[in-house]
Design a protein around this motif. Structure first.
Motif, PDB file in Angstrom:
ATOM      1  N   PHE A  98      14.798 -51.749  28.167  1.00 37.31           N
ATOM      2  CA  PHE A  98      14.270 -53.046  28.586  1.00 37.31           C
ATOM      3  C   PHE A  98      13.507 -52.868  29.898  1.00 37.31           C
ATOM      4  O   PHE A  98      13.969 -53.247  30.963  1.00 37.31           O
ATOM      5  CB  PHE A  98      15.426 -54.047  28.736  1.00 37.31           C
ATOM      6  N   PRO A  99      12.303 -52.258  29.839  1.00 34.24           N
ATOM      7  CA  PRO A  99      11.549 -51.976  31.065  1.00 34.24           C
ATOM      8  C   PRO A  99      11.005 -53.254  31.702  1.00 34.24           C
ATOM      9  O   PRO A  99      10.571 -54.176  31.003  1.00 34.24           O
ATOM     10  CB  PRO A  99      10.417 -51.081  30.565  1.00 34.24           C
ATOM     11  N   LEU A 100      11.051 -53.288  33.022  1.00 39.15           N
ATOM     12  CA  LEU A 100      10.650 -54.482  33.752  1.00 39.15           C
ATOM     13  C   LEU A 100       9.442 -54.220  34.643  1.00 39.15           C
ATOM     14  O   LEU A 100       9.301 -53.152  35.236  1.00 39.15           O
ATOM     15  CB  LEU A 100      11.808 -54.970  34.621  1.00 39.15           C
ATOM     16  N   LYS A 101       8.616 -55.239  34.730  1.00 30.55           N
ATOM     17  CA  LYS A 101       7.518 -55.245  35.697  1.00 30.55           C
ATOM     18  C   LYS A 101       7.982 -55.878  37.001  1.00 30.55           C
ATOM     19  O   LYS A 101       7.697 -55.380  38.088  1.00 30.55           O
ATOM     20  CB  LYS A 101       6.333 -56.021  35.128  1.00 30.55           C
ATOM     21  N   SER A 102       8.732 -56.995  36.882  1.00 35.53           N
ATOM     22  CA  SER A 102       9.178 -57.699  38.087  1.00 35.53           C
ATOM     23  C   SER A 102      10.538 -58.331  37.860  1.00 35.53           C
ATOM     24  O   SER A 102      10.931 -58.628  36.725  1.00 35.53           O
ATOM     25  CB  SER A 102       8.173 -58.782  38.476  1.00 35.53           C
ATOM     26  N   ILE A 103      11.272 -58.508  38.959  1.00 33.12           N
ATOM     27  CA  ILE A 103      12.528 -59.252  38.965  1.00 33.12           C
ATOM     28  C   ILE A 103      12.433 -60.304  40.066  1.00 33.12           C
ATOM     29  O   ILE A 103      12.047 -59.984  41.198  1.00 33.12           O
ATOM     30  CB  ILE A 103      13.744 -58.354  39.237  1.00 33.12           C
ATOM     31  N   THR A 104      12.790 -61.530  39.721  1.00 30.38           N
ATOM     32  CA  THR A 104      12.831 -62.618  40.697  1.00 30.38           C
ATOM     33  C   THR A 104      14.186 -63.303  40.628  1.00 30.38           C
ATOM     34  O   THR A 104      14.651 -63.653  39.543  1.00 30.38           O
ATOM     35  CB  THR A 104      11.728 -63.654  40.427  1.00 30.38           C
ATOM     36  N   PHE A 105      14.817 -63.470  41.784  1.00 29.19           N
ATOM     37  CA  PHE A 105      16.047 -64.251  41.874  1.00 29.19           C
ATOM     38  C   PHE A 105      15.697 -65.680  42.258  1.00 29.19           C
ATOM     39  O   PHE A 105      14.849 -65.918  43.132  1.00 29.19           O
ATOM     40  CB  PHE A 105      16.987 -63.698  42.952  1.00 29.19           C
ATOM     41  N   TYR A 106      16.392 -66.631  41.632  1.00 32.36           N
ATOM     42  CA  TYR A 106      16.262 -68.041  42.013  1.00 32.36           C
ATOM     43  C   TYR A 106      17.649 -68.637  42.164  1.00 32.36           C
ATOM     44  O   TYR A 106      18.510 -68.475  41.297  1.00 32.36           O
ATOM     45  CB  TYR A 106      15.471 -68.820  40.952  1.00 32.36           C
TER      46      TYR A 106
END
Length: 449
Positions: A30-38
């Motif tokens: 599950f490759p990611l470009k970005s991670i954002t926490f909210y």
């Protein structure tokens, strides 16, 4: 393989660092470009986010961006996947959820019985608002909801968003149980193929196979009754409360040997025993505050102070891996099989179509495709129908602001049963939650005029 933009709602959760480690472990799948926490709580999120940033810098250097924010638009715009893990009212209200029923000799637990009703009534509105916000900013995002009590939340979301095919409610408890099955068998948990039916936190494994089709169910039953049953997932393996919970499975398999139970069934099958074991001044919420919450915050503080992970031990747990594997199967149409919540529509033949059941499903880029269970026998059907009625009445109480429906729900629940006791618990819970349930509080006041 397309890289995904992931948003984690509830970034300040004590489970988030484990989720980050799972994303690192699963980055090939599950490759990611970005991670954002909210998160709505900036202070709580900041500490977890700063520690996560250091973990990602060291262990996921190919990630293009990491951000954390309390700004809804900034967080939710252009998301591919949104993982949701919110707790309306926090651990302070969880403690109330657990303590109030215990005053009256009823189970005090966060997702089962009166505590589950209270938590559910607080969660529904925030979840509806959140899904609407996600759909406004990222109409095509997959939403994977972990928010408890999952059965009540899933029923409300089914009513509110009946056409949303990219909203999936999931729970890691069946997978956490399967980690222990895998330990008994000496296998990896993802090499096991479960057959399972029920509701969230209210179900049974009918068979455990491996990918070659070999049936290991009897081996597992024999091991549980002869050798005992212990939690093996990293997050719960050393937790005294979870060790007691897994120990209770031995009794359930002895009393009802046909199937392997979900651990949460202990609260419904042995409610008096569960009450006797609880300490009102040291409920599970208090244990989490003094245990996991303190441990995770201490871990985060050390990572931040050291500006490295070299001096800490970080573990991957099933909570994160399970959600990520489900997400990967959706993103890349893997066709993997996982236990998830779906609208019944004949899956369990002798239950209504419009109920949210928890069953194995093939996970595709068009959503889950459940396996047919067929007819279930009288004992299990009877238990499930009572629990279903309770869950639907809780959601009715939310939509109708109905004191009467809430009272009916608690009276039906197997952890309460007694109507006068249900009324006392409900009245105390409405008072404790008056800031969260103003309309239900007004409804209760009207009952006494």
């Amino acid at each position: 393989m397309k890289k995904q933009n992931l948003v984690v709602v509830g970034g300040g959760s004590t489970y988030t660092i484990g989720m980050i480690m799972s994303l690192v472990a699963e980055k090939e799948q599950f490759p990611l470009k970005s991670i954002t926490f909210y998160d709505t709580n900036a202070e709580r999120q900041e500490k977890i986010a700063k520690a996560s940033e250091i973990i990602l810098r060291e262990k996921y250097p190919e990630l293009e961006s990491f951000n954390y924010t309390t700004n809804k638009k900034e967080a939710l715009t252009d998301a591919d996947f949104v993982f949701v893990q919110i707790r309306t009212g926090g651990l302070a209200m969880r403690e109330q959820d657990e303590q109030i029923p215990l005053r009256y000799g009823a189970v005090g637990q966060e997702t089962c019985g009166p505590g589950g009703m209270a938590y559910g009534l607080r969660s529904i509105g925030d979840m509806i608002d959140l899904v609407n916000d996600i759909r406004h900013y990222s109409p095509e995002a997959w939403i994977l909801n972990y928010t408890n009590p999952a059965a009540i939340v899933a029923e409300a979301l089914r009513r509110e968003f009946p056409e949303d095919k990219k909203l999936l409610n999931i729970c890691d408890m069946p997978a956490a149980i399967m980690v222990s099955y895998a330990g008994i068998l000496g296998k990896d948990v993802f090499d096991l193929v479960p057959e399972y039916f029920g509701l969230n936190h209210f179900g049974w494994f009918t068979r455990i196979l491996d990918k070659d089709g070999k049936d290991h169910t009897d081996t597992i039953k024999r091991a549980i009754t002869e050798d005992g049953f212990i939690p093996e997932d990293a997050e719960i393996a050393n937790d005294p409360s979870w060790i007691k919970t897994f120990k209770q499975v031995e009794q359930m398999v002895t009393d009802f040997p046909e199937y392997l139970p979900n651990t949460y069934l202990q609260y419904y099958l042995y409610p008096s025993q569960m009450v006797d074991k609880e300490e009102p001044d040291n409920t599970r919420a208090r244990q989490v505050i003094n245990g996991r919450e303190k441990r995770v915050h201490t871990l985060a503080d050390q990572i931040i102070a050291d500006d490295t992970t070299e001096n800490v031990e970080l573990e991957v747990d099933i909570h994160g891996r399970y959600m990520i594997r489900v997400a990967a199967s959706m993103a890349y149409n893997n066709g993997d099989i996982f236990i998830v919540m779906v609208e019944n529509n004949g899956t369990i033949a002798n239950l209504p179509d419009d109920v949210m059941v928890e069953v194995p499903s093939v996970i595709t880029n068009r959503g889950p495709k459940p396996f047919a269970v067929g007819h279930i026998s009288t004992f299990y059907k009877g238990l499930i129908e009572g629990q279903l009625a309770y869950e639907k009445l809780v959601v009715d109480a939310y939509y109708e602001n109905s004191y009467e429906k809430a009272l009916q729900a608690l009276t039906l629940n197997r952890t309460v049963i007694d109507a006068p006791r249900a009324r006392k618990i409900l009245d105390d819970m409405i008072e404790a939650n008056k800031d969260y349930w103003p309309a239900l509080y007004a409804s209760k006041k009207a009952q006494t005029v």
